[in-house]
Design an enzyme around this catalytic site. Structure first.
Site, PDB file in Angstrom:
ATOM      1  CB  THR A   1      35.402  80.264  20.713  1.00 20.82           C
ATOM      2  OG1 THR A   1      35.682  81.643  20.865  1.00 20.82           O
ATOM      3  CG2 THR A   1      35.396  79.568  22.063  1.00 20.82           C
ATOM      4  CD  GLU A   2      37.055  75.066  22.804  1.00 25.24           C
ATOM      5  OE1 GLU A   2      37.381  73.970  22.324  1.00 25.24           O
ATOM      6  OE2 GLU A   2      37.685  75.644  23.708  1.00 25.24           O
ATOM      7  CG  LEU A   3      38.162  74.504  14.542  1.00 28.31           C
ATOM      8  CD1 LEU A   3      39.309  75.414  14.934  1.00 28.31           C
ATOM      9  CD2 LEU A   3      38.702  73.094  14.334  1.00 28.31           C
TER      10      LEU A   3
END
Lengths: 522, 432
Positions: free
Chosen positions: A145-147
């Site tokens: 998620t979101e890096l």
């Protein structure tokens, strides 16, 4: 060899409707159908469909030479199924070319990686299964998620058998080093870490349509000249973007599609970079060094940290209230609870509660349906209050994992031995160490999570020798539970057998446990 | 730079936010090196004059036979003194009325054009007469004093401001703290409306206390938007030493409405929201502090909704009682239908109370750490109150962040913007 990796994130949350406190206990419909449908359809029309069409054309035009990589969150997949099945079809078409890699992520685009390891693994497993079902390819690389990335998250991903993971090339983790090399996880060298070149990524993602930018207008030629300006020893450039960059963040009038169309040809003819996907890169490139990330990073904001989701006490409170439910939720057998459990974990809900954008630009605001973080929090907490009531009611007296991806299938997932992706030219040149995998073998203590009823019927069908091995080598807690679920006569028999067997190897013990787990599965 | 400033009241003799705002502004202006001559209808001698030179209009003697003043008076007279309306009178002032009538008996002999005129400085039945006389004083002072710009606060002083401008040819700034629409809703007094409109028209610049008010000036008074500049009010730093410690003997949480109980303040939305909250969150009490023409109706409504034991009316609260109530309050609510600015939520935040305010208030433009709802959206209002009661992290953060937010709303900054308006006005008028 020099590689360029194009990766696109596709994610849509199930946005919550305005949920008042007097709905708590009365109404468990949490989502804004109208808004969700409207947004998915709009973005499909402006971005997903035209961009997919263009990529398909490019793949046909350039053949093997052009490859891209996607991750599609579970909540996005479900909404495509619901509102725009044609979008899923177009992704299937892309998958069928064999030149598109689909990454694993958490099903709910959640923060589970930071909050609960077991839930994290379950969601990855669920997502991988879903992706495999849809596109026929089992994901072999991962992006969170979101890096969001840390050494620990990477280690978990390595444990699960993934070859590579995507992360932000944040300045504070790289220091003087360049993101344009392949790195490996600091705790488990097996896992390759691909770092985002945020400057080149943001040139497209943020700045492309900004007329005040000194480099505007950006052309493919100019972009490739920047690639060529890198030291020839730098062999890997990772361009990671929101897919919505194309047509939604930058409207088609800005020329973003023309840019995307021109890019592959320009790269292939005017530079020595080749297109590769994360799993290919893991096998094609030698990692240069470990990357140490003790504190989690992300690709958000200037700080590249977690403060967009966990930066104030409202967010912390909401998230911790949610994850406090884990074990109770696992005991639930109501499928609507499983669904809401995933949807409520989506990171966007916590992003809406961020207070940073009071001082920090308009980027957050653009994505936020709430006028302020306070409203976002109140609405979420109202929903969560109702969800808690449902979970409490449904989980009473139950201790089973029925319907949930079981621990055993999580173990099985460890062995990504499946067919190599069609475009992987050689097997990744690392070998799984047995030492690592022994940690993940089934343990006798796994058995205590199951109900007596389940265990009883499983034991009936299990060979006494296996049971005896466990009895001889386990803690009292486990042996008691087993003996309790055997008939008196069989119990005596097993105990006697155990006395003879005495000590067995870890491996044999694990096999015995797996045998019982297998019968429970049935 | 020197300013001739016309106001109607000055602390400690104040009835509303106007005097407090004037006081804060003049103190802020002093920090930027602006000298203020502040004219009030009546000075009591105990005002803080550290930032201003206070001029008592009652002390100014005019010679009614002076031909110059006769000419001035002809220009001022456009407002007839026939009216018996009592604008601006807050309901809590009703009680004072009788005393004032006594006073007025003496003044009956006193003609508005007499040499000396004793202002009441209140908002009594002879208000319009006083406004006219005050205007006369304005022109007298304008002829006498040295200054660069004129600044008039609210309609009562606009005639004085205009008169001063006519005499001195100096630029005029009028400051809108409230319009007739905010005070009277749909029953606008046409005479006051005229005075307000004329003041804004004659002014070189108009300062409004919020964009909310600015829009009213544009839409209802048809004033050129280019000359209206919003300068939000600020708040005096709270005196932490004085915040009273109140012993709470109730386990219930307290939700407070504090203000006049009139249509403009939206009390009925508070009452309706209270019922909804009580249905789900029983351990709470609602307090409505203040008086007003809707009080009886509200009491009946509370009874009808069967929450008499949980909903309390305090009547009009004075000085320290307000602070005590705020110290006991868990949630402060201001559901105003129309509020040019609204200083009370800021005072609540200074007292560490989280606030819910209507979007139809000027103060909502400067606050981030307040929950904002549309006044008519009772469900949203109830939800915000419930959220602040039921989810402890919410008031914790709103209070902490809100306090530091309010501490940064400094008069010094507002005064800086006002000074810029002065400079523009002076530049423009000297180039003409």
């Amino acid at each position: 060899m020099r590689s360029i990796c194009l990766y696109f994130q596709i994610h849509q949350p199930f946005r919550l409707r305005t949920y008042r406190f007097f709905d708590i206990g009365n109404d468990s419909n949490y989502y804004d159908e109208y808004q969700n449908r409207f947004i998915i359809r709009r973005v499909a029309e402006k971005c997903y469909l035209p961009a997919n069409k263009l990529l398909l054309t490019l793949i046909r035009r350039h053949g093997q030479a052009f490859r891209v990589c996607f991750s599609i969150s579970g909540t996005a997949i479900e909404q495509f199924e619901k509102y725009t099945p044609e979008v899923l079809d177009s992704f299937k078409q892309l998958a069928a070319t064999g030149q598109v890699e689909f990454l694993a992520e958490t099903y709910g685009h959640s923060l589970a990686g930071l909050k609960n390891k077991e839930e994290f693994k379950r969601q990855i497993l669920m997502h991988s299964q879903r992706v495999e079902e849809l596109f026929g390819i089992k994901p072999t690389s991962f992006r969170n998620t979101e890096l969001i990335y840390s050494d620990e998250i990477g280690a978990t991903i390595a444990e699960m058998g993934f070859y590579s993971i995507l992360a932000e090339g944040a300045k504070h983790i790289l220091g003087w080093r360049s993101p344009n090399y392949l790195y490996y996880n600091a705790l488990n060298p097996r896992l390759r870490v691909l770092l985002r070149n945020f400057r080149l990524s943001d040139d497209i993602g943020f700045r492309f349509s900004n007329k005040a930018w000194s480099e505007w207008p950006l052309t493919a030629e100019k972009y490739v000249s920047w690639l060529n300006a890198f030291d020839p020893n730098q062999e890997l450039v990772n361009i990671f973007l929101d897919y919505e960059t194309f047509g939604e963040h930058h409207w088609k009038e800005t020329g973003i599609f023309e840019f995307l169309e021109a890019l592959p040809k320009t790269i292939l003819t005017q530079s020595n970079f080749e297109f590769h996907t994360p799993t290919e890169i893991a096998s094609l490139h030698q990692p240069v060094a470990p990357i140490h990330v003790p504190h989690a990073t992300s690709w958000a904001d200037e700080e590249r940290d977690l403060t967009a989701w966990l930066g104030n006490e409202l967010q912390e409170e909401a998230v911790s209230n949610l994850y406090a439910l884990v074990s109770k939720v696992y005991a639930c057998d109501d499928p609507s609870i499983w669904k809401d459990w995933l949807y409520l974990q989506t990171s966007d809900h916590f992003y809406y509660m961020c207070t940073k954008w009071f001082s920090d630009g308009e980027v957050h605001k653009y994505f936020n349906p709430y006028p302020s973080p306070y409203e976002a929090y109140i609405n979420y907490m109202n929903v969560l209050s109702d969800f808690i009531i449902r979970v409490e009611k449904n989980s009473v007296g139950k201790l089973e994992y029925e319907g949930w991806p079981s621990l055993k299938s999580v173990y099985e997932f460890n062995n990504i031995s499946g067919p190599p992706l069609p475009f992987v030219t050689q097997a990744p040149h690392f070998v799984r160490s047995d030492k690592k995998s022994s940690k993940l073998m089934a343990q006798p203590s796994d058995l205590i999570h199951f109900s007596d009823r389940k265990l009883k019927s499983a034991l009936k069908n299990t060979d006494s020798e296996f049971i005896a091995k466990i009895i001889a080598n386990s803690a009292e807690e486990v042996t008691d539970k087993i003996l309790r679920n055997l008939t008196k006569q069989r119990g005596e028999e097993v105990k006697e057998l155990a006395h003879e067997i005495k000590k067995v190897s870890k491996k044999a013990l694990s096999e015995a446990v797996e045998e019982i787990l297998l019968h429970i599965q049935k | 730079m020197r300013v001739l400033m016309f106001g109607w009241e000055f602390p400690p003799h104040i009835t509303g936010g106007l005097g407090t705002a004037c006081y804060g502004l003049t103190k802020g202006l002093m920090k930027h090196g602006v000298e203020v001559i502040f004219v009030v209808p009546k000075a009591y001698g105990d005002e803080d004059q550290s930032a201003v030179r206070l001029v008592d209009a009652s002390d100014i003697v005019v010679d009614p036979n002076d031909s110059e003043f006769k000419g001035l008076w002809d220009r001022i007279k456009y407002m007839e003194i026939s009216s018996t309306i009592i604008p601006y009178v807050s309901p809590e002032k009703f009680e004072d009325m009788k005393i004032r009538e006594e006073l007025n008996k003496h003044r009956d002999e006193q003609h508005v054009l007499s040499r000396k005129y004793e202002f009441s400085g209140k908002y009594g039945p002879r208000l319009l007469e006083e406004v006219s006389r005050y205007a006369l004083i304005g022109s007298a002072l304008a002829a006498k004093e040295e200054f660069d710009v004129i600044h008039a606060h609210d309609w009562l002083t606009y005639p004085a401001g205009i008169a001063a401008k006519n005499v001195s040819k100096k630029p005029l700034i009028v400051h809108i703290h409230a319009t007739e629409f905010d005070r009277s809703g749909q029953n606008v007094n046409p005479e006051i409306y005229e005075i307000e409109k004329r003041g804004m028209e004659e002014a070189d610049f108009v300062i409004s206390v919020s964009n909310f008010t600015r829009n009213i000036c544009i839409e209802k008074y048809h004033i050129d938007p280019d000359k209206i500049i919003t300068v939000h009010n600020a708040v005096e730093p709270a005196d932490n030493m004085e915040s009273p410690t109140v012993e709470r003997n109730l386990d219930d949480k307290i939700v407070t409405f504090l203000g006049r109980i009139t249509f403009q303040k939206g009390p009925e939305y508070f009452v309706e929201a209270a019922r909804k909250v009580l249905d789900r969150y029983p351990n709470v009490r609602f307090v409505m502090a203040g008086t007003g023409d809707m009080q009886q109706k509200m009491i009946r409504r509370v009874a009808k909704l069967k929450m008499g034991t949980k909903f309390h009316f305090t009547g009009f609260l004075k000085g320290n009682e307000v602070n005590k109530l705020l110290a006991m309050t868990d949630v402060f609510v201001m559901p105003s239908v129309s509020e040019p600015f609204g200083i009370v939520p800021l005072e609540a935040m200074q007292s560490n109370v989280p606030v819910v305010i209507s979007k139809q208030s000027g103060v909502s433009e400067v606050l981030k750490h307040a929950i904002k709802v549309d006044f008519w959206d009772v469900n949203a209002l109830a939800d915000a109150i419930y959220g602040l009661l039921a989810y402890p992290k919410l008031p914790e953060m709103a209070t902490r962040e809100g306090k530091s937010e309010v501490d940064n709303l400094k008069w010094e900054n507002a005064a800086f913007l006002v000074k810029q308006v002065y400079e523009r006005a002076i530049r423009l008028s000297s180039s003409n």
